[in-house]
Every structure is written in structure tokens, then in C-alpha cells.
Write an enzyme that holds these catalytic residues in place. Sequence first.
Site, PDB file in Angstrom:
ATOM      1  N   LEU A  96       0.830  -1.235   0.000  1.00  0.00           N
ATOM      2  CA  LEU A  96      -0.007   0.009   0.074  1.00  0.00           C
ATOM      3  C   LEU A  96       0.745   1.289  -0.093  1.00  0.00           C
ATOM      4  CD1 LEU A  96      -2.868  -1.070   2.367  1.00  0.00           C
ATOM      5  CD2 LEU A  96      -2.873  -1.346   0.082  1.00  0.00           C
ATOM      6  N   GLY A  97       2.192   1.296  -0.353  1.00  0.00           N
ATOM      7  CA  GLY A  97       3.058   2.266  -0.286  1.00  0.00           C
ATOM      8  C   GLY A  97       3.462   2.942   0.851  1.00  0.00           C
ATOM      9  N   SER A  98       3.398   2.160   2.050  1.00  0.00           N
ATOM     10  CA  SER A  98       3.502   2.827   3.215  1.00  0.00           C
ATOM     11  C   SER A  98       4.884   3.562   3.362  1.00  0.00           C
ATOM     12  CB  SER A  98       3.557   1.723   4.278  1.00  0.00           C
ATOM     13  OG  SER A  98       4.423   2.118   5.517  1.00  0.00           O
ATOM     14  N   SER A  99       5.983   3.045   2.737  1.00  0.00           N
ATOM     15  CA  SER A  99       7.387   3.458   3.045  1.00  0.00           C
ATOM     16  C   SER A  99       7.538   4.657   2.151  1.00  0.00           C
ATOM     17  CB  SER A  99       8.561   2.146   2.854  1.00  0.00           C
ATOM     18  OG  SER A  99       8.422   2.260   1.174  1.00  0.00           O
ATOM     19  N   ASP A 104       5.163   4.684  -6.616  1.00  0.00           N
ATOM     20  CA  ASP A 104       4.656   4.835  -5.265  1.00  0.00           C
ATOM     21  C   ASP A 104       4.978   6.216  -4.756  1.00  0.00           C
ATOM     22  OD1 ASP A 104       4.284   2.076  -5.394  1.00  0.00           O
ATOM     23  OD2 ASP A 104       5.144   1.639  -3.469  1.00  0.00           O
TER      24      ASP A 104
END
Length: 305
Positions: free
Chosen positions: A88-91, A134
Site C-alpha cells: 500500500l505504499g507505506s514507505s 509509489d
Amino acid sequence: MSVTASAPGKVILFGEHFVVHGNPAVVSSINLRARVTASRSQGERVSLEAESQDNPAVRSASYILESLGQKGGVSLRISSEIPQSVGLGSSAAIAVASAAAALKLCSDQLDLELILKAAHEGEKIIHYTPSGIDTSIATFGGAGIYTRSKGYRRLDFELKEILVVNTGRQRRTGDLVRRVKEFREKDPKRFEKLLEESRRIVEESVDHLKAHEIEPLGRLMTRNQELLRIIGVSSPEIEQAINACMKAGAYGAKLTGAGGGGCVIAVADYDKLDLVVEKLSRSFQVFKVKLGVKGARVESQAENP
Ligand code: PMV
């Protein structure tokens, strides 16, 4: 003085992995955000409260300080609603929010191109060869098409809500990107065919997204998932989550992001979403997410942290 900035997570609707090899992908921001507070600190470096220093957040904020030619210390505090290491593209959201907070703290501006560059540098630490999808969506928000050569192009599409199902299995994007590279090296002809098919899926999906046709989008998700299975990035958890989505009444489902675990996305008529969530939440963590939200933004500024 302290600044809090935020950036959204993302879902790739169509075209992950193939985007690393030059194809287009359809991506949207989602209403789960990472927030980073940056404040001035002692010393000359960027530091992260209670975390390792070899980190995308630290790298991207350091890049901002270097590009401003500033030396003072900056301390970062992170809080995020985006589950980590599940596609989910957290970083990327953390890297973008860190860059935005550091930039606003040190220069009182919000140059999105600079933030994107800084976050991309940060992402390189944990990612094998990031396509940049991302960090782009976390910076600019909304929803649209991404290609490595042209970057992010916003699209006004009508799909507003989808389901995200977390299989709970964390994985490393770099490992899966490497696996796909090996697949390509072993069988370049087959990979070319898969690239063509993925491109067709992306093109068809844009028409259905604009026309707000959910059922055909579901069928395209199922077709996209077949390609991802062939290149070896699906997993038993993913297949189980997809089957559960289909049984619960979704029109289609696929993995999103790198795969190997992580999250599955699914579409259904909006008035059925709550029922599907209810059925799935017996076995999985499920989110009904809004698509097309705001990108990097400053949330608050305070004189004293
Ligand atoms: O799983 P995530 O959120 O890291 O997404 C990766 C998307 C890939 O297409 C697999 C890699 C990339 O850099 O585009």
C-alpha cells in the site's frame, strides 16, 4: 519550530511489476495517510525518534537538507495509518511526508518536484529498482497513469471506492521485483507477450474507469491477476483472499503492489461493499478505501514542538 506533513498510501489498480519494465500502470492514492513531524534538533544530522537510521525517511529528509545546503539537525517523528510492507505504499508515503515536513521546516516552501526527488532517493534504500510509481502518487495524490519515461499523468476517473484485503503476510518489494527480472531473463519472448497483454488491460481499464463501469473492471482485475500469477508473484494467501472476495460477491480481485503476500484489491457495486466487508472480515483485515485523495500536504506548524 515543528512542522507536520502527511502523504497518502496507494493502490495499483492495474499494471504493477510490468511498470518496472516500461509499461503503464493505473494507480490511485487512498485515504490512509502517513504523518511525519519534523523539528529542529541538536547536532548536524537527520535523526528518527526510536528507529534505525538507515531508513527512507531519514534519507529523504537528509536529501532535502543537502539540496538546501543546510547543516542543522532535524528530528522526525512518524505516525502512519498505512499497514507496512503489504503493497500500500507505506514507505513511499513516509518518505514523501518526511521530505515535505523537512522542506517546510527549513525553507517554508513545498516544492513537490524536489519532494518527489528526495523521496525517490529514500525509497532506493529498501527497493531494488523503484519505478517511482509509489513516490509519485504519494506526492501528487489523485489517480492516474504512471510510466517510467513520462512519470505520472492525472486522470479524472469516476471509481470512488474499492476494497483492500490484507493477507497479513509481509514481504519485501525488492525480492519480488528481482524474481520478475529473473523470469524475464529466462523467457524474454514470453515476457514480451505478457507485457503486451498488460498494456492492453491498462488501456481497456482507462475506458471503464472513465465510464464508471464496475463489472468490466472486475473482469480486467481477474485477467491482470492471471499475468501476475504467471510471473510468479502470487501466493497461496493471495489466492485464498481472491477466492473469498469472489465468493462474497466481488466482480473481480487481484493482488496490488509487489505481491508475494501483502494486499488484494476487489471491486463490487457500492451498495454491496459493506456486505462483502462483513463476510471477509471474519478471516482478514479489510478496508473500504476512498480513491483519489490529496497528495503531500502540510497538516500543521507550531512554534514549539
Ligand atoms: O508493493 P509496493 O507498494 O512496494 O509496490 C511495488 C510496485 C511494483 O510495481 C512491484 C514495483 C515498482 O517499483 O513499481
